[in-house]
Scaffold this active site. Sequence first.
Site, mmCIF file in Angstrom:
data_model
loop_
_atom_site.group_PDB
_atom_site.id
_atom_site.type_symbol
_atom_site.label_atom_id
_atom_site.label_comp_id
_atom_site.label_asym_id
_atom_site.label_seq_id
_atom_site.Cartn_x
_atom_site.Cartn_y
_atom_site.Cartn_z
ATOM 1 N N ASN A 14 0.826 -1.209 0.000
ATOM 2 C CA ASN A 14 0.000 0.000 0.000
ATOM 3 C C ASN A 14 0.859 1.256 0.000
ATOM 4 O O ASN A 14 0.494 2.284 -0.565
ATOM 5 C CB ASN A 14 -0.918 0.021 1.228
ATOM 6 C CG ASN A 14 -2.119 -0.885 1.041
ATOM 7 O OD1 ASN A 14 -2.616 -1.039 -0.067
ATOM 8 N ND2 ASN A 14 -2.577 -1.489 2.127
ATOM 9 N N ASN A 68 -3.005 -7.031 -4.233
ATOM 10 C CA ASN A 68 -1.982 -7.767 -3.468
ATOM 11 C C ASN A 68 -1.256 -8.802 -4.323
ATOM 12 O O ASN A 68 -0.050 -9.020 -4.157
ATOM 13 C CB ASN A 68 -2.609 -8.483 -2.257
ATOM 14 C CG ASN A 68 -3.017 -7.524 -1.166
ATOM 15 O OD1 ASN A 68 -2.538 -6.390 -1.108
ATOM 16 N ND2 ASN A 68 -3.914 -7.964 -0.294
ATOM 17 N N ASP A 105 -9.377 -6.719 3.980
ATOM 18 C CA ASP A 105 -8.470 -7.519 4.818
ATOM 19 C C ASP A 105 -9.129 -8.149 6.050
ATOM 20 O O ASP A 105 -8.735 -9.259 6.453
ATOM 21 C CB ASP A 105 -7.259 -6.668 5.232
ATOM 22 C CG ASP A 105 -6.385 -6.327 4.043
ATOM 23 O OD1 ASP A 105 -6.470 -7.026 3.016
ATOM 24 O OD2 ASP A 105 -5.616 -5.354 4.130
HETATM 25 C C1 BDR Z 1 -6.016 -5.094 -1.000
HETATM 26 O O1 BDR Z 1 -5.161 -4.053 -1.497
HETATM 27 C C2 BDR Z 1 -4.830 -3.155 -0.473
HETATM 28 O O2 BDR Z 1 -4.941 -1.838 -0.915
HETATM 29 C C3 BDR Z 1 -5.741 -3.447 0.689
HETATM 30 O O3 BDR Z 1 -5.068 -3.224 1.929
HETATM 31 C C4 BDR Z 1 -6.109 -4.902 0.498
HETATM 32 O O4 BDR Z 1 -5.178 -5.744 1.149
HETATM 33 C C5 BDR Z 1 -7.331 -5.024 -1.743
HETATM 34 O O5 BDR Z 1 -7.138 -5.232 -3.110
HETATM 35 CA CA CA Z 2 -3.571 -4.885 2.751
#
Ligand code: BDR
Ligand code: CA
Length: 316
Positions: free
Chosen positions: A43, A169, A242
Amino acid sequence: MDKIRKRPVILDGDPGHDDAIAWVLAAAADELDIKAITTVAGNQTLEKVTYNARRIAALLHLDIEVAKGRNRPLCSELIIAPNFHGETGLDGPVLPEPDHKLSDLSAPEMMAKVLRESEEKVTIISTGAQTNVAAMLLAYPELKEKIEMISTMGGGLRNGNWTAGAEFNILVDPEAAYNVYHSGVKLQMCGLDVTEKALVYPEDWERIRSLNNPIAKVVAEWFDFFFIHVSSLGWSGATTHDPCAVLSILHPEIFDIRDYYVDIELNGEYTRGATIADYTGRHSNEPNCACVVDLDREKFVDYLYEACSRYEGWEV
Ligand code: BDR
Ligand code: CA
């Protein structure tokens, strides 16, 4: 009376508003024993998410050291998400400063230490790119047998969110995810199939705010910030990704979980980072992944509310 048997867990993530809310849930759960927090770039940069993780640990009074992971994916350049999480990676409420020193161990070393020292098998809750988890599995394959399961937020069987095919992710580090999905370790995947249904509406976090304890107020303010960008994409509630990786192990009965063989696309021109499931079972091996595809949204929100209510009288 028997003491509740606590399940040892490692929290690996890139906080991030929804990572932070997931950790609030984990810290409130009597069933979980948080053995370590490890951070991974995603992030925001590794430095920023590590600082955030240490501030969250202080906020939640977690008496553990945070271990910093790799500052970039295994093979590719880092992608970050300041549009969702702001310049700090966790914009919004003011948080306490870190109150524990940063671990001298790297994230994979910390994971290995926890696994080695634990008498019971350990669950890894991964809510960021799977870089640290993959690095640990590659470096210490003998410790796989000490892992109960890896509960992940990542992927999406129907669609992506960063590209049409890929969720953030997994897209950040597809090679890491590939190694995790091919590791043979028990794996649970909360992809966008479920997390885009885990909508928390403004009235839900107003109910949380009205609990009026310090953690509930911070959680509501995290939702306030996170929803600014999410609502601009057309969502009427916050896609609360999450926390699904935590609640799906605490309360599997409110989720629809299906076993599929899932693989990670590494080479596609349009589909790098996509999670491809063999729904029919005709084209592949045995299922390697428990895929969480749906949930009872109202119960999800109730569990979130209930977790926040446990911080009554909390001092910050
Ligand atoms: C995921 O991407 C991140 O921005 C969030 O924390 C979450 O883990 C969602 O696609
Ligand atoms: Ca995350």
